[in-house]
Design an enzyme around this catalytic site. Structure first.
Site, short mmCIF file in Angstrom:
data_model
loop_
_atom_site.label_atom_id
_atom_site.label_comp_id
_atom_site.label_asym_id
_atom_site.label_seq_id
_atom_site.Cartn_x
_atom_site.Cartn_y
_atom_site.Cartn_z
N GLN A 51 32.94 1.15 -29.50
CA GLN A 51 33.97 2.02 -30.09
C GLN A 51 34.82 2.72 -29.03
OE1 GLN A 51 30.99 3.98 -32.93
NE2 GLN A 51 32.90 4.04 -34.09
N LEU A 89 33.97 6.61 -37.13
CA LEU A 89 35.05 7.18 -36.32
C LEU A 89 36.13 6.13 -36.02
CD1 LEU A 89 33.04 9.45 -33.85
CD2 LEU A 89 34.28 10.12 -35.93
N HIS A 130 23.87 1.79 -38.89
CA HIS A 130 25.32 1.72 -38.70
C HIS A 130 25.67 1.49 -37.22
CE1 HIS A 130 29.55 3.31 -39.61
NE2 HIS A 130 29.51 3.29 -38.29
ZN ZN Z 1 30.94 3.30 -36.83
#
Ligand code: ZN
Length: 164
Positions: A51, A89, A130
């Site tokens: 991410q 996010l 997740h």
């Molecule tokens: Zn995530």
């Protein structure tokens, strides 16, 4: 420490499989510190290295108890089921309904590259599943049942009311 840019859905880095971490280096420690700072600033409960554009098997989680660092994590046990709202996010402003195990046990390494075991139920189990999915290039949007809601929209609020 520094806040890193969070990659958003559609960025190909989020669909790649991450590489195992072989040894702890100064750079990796800095990455972990930055991941915590970035996660807290964005008010998330978990963040995975892809991410922030780094294809390493590292995630950080803080569901309000203790901050957790997971390096090369593997899910070794799951049980039960929970269905509820989930967000990411990398998918800002949205949430969707996802069914996950209600319990998960994970083996991993900590920042000192010592083996650890983390187990959790409810929110922590959801966060573990997740974040580890991210390391294999998977997003929660693949698992969503029904539409993605705008956070704070009428549909989103209605769901919460019905759920109570
Ligand atoms: Zn995530």
């Amino acid at each position: 420490m520094a806040i890193r840019t969070i990659r958003e859905i559609g960025d190909p880095v989020l669909n790649k499989k991450c590489k195992e971490v072989k040894e702890m280096t100064e750079r990796t420690r800095e990455l972990i510190d930055d991941m915590f700072e970035t996660m807290y600033e964005a008010e998330g409960v978990g963040l995975a290295a892809p991410q922030v554009g780094i294809l390493k098997r590292i995630c950080v989680i803080d569901t309000g108890d203790d901050p957790i660092v997971l390096i090369n994590p593997k899910v070794v046990e799951t049980s039960g089921e929970q269905t509820g709202h989930e967000g990411c996010l990398s998918v800002p402003g949205k949430s969707g309904i996802v069914t996950r195990p209600n319990y998960a046990k994970v083996v991993a390494f900590n920042e000192e590259m010592q083996p650890i075991e983390v187990e959790g139920t409810e929110l922590l189990a959801r966060a573990l599943m997740h974040e580890i999915d991210h390391l294999d290039g998977h997003m929660y949007t693949e698992l969503v049942e029904g539409p993605l809601y705008e956070i704070g929209s009428e549909d989103d609020e209605e769901y919460y009311e019905e759920d109570e």
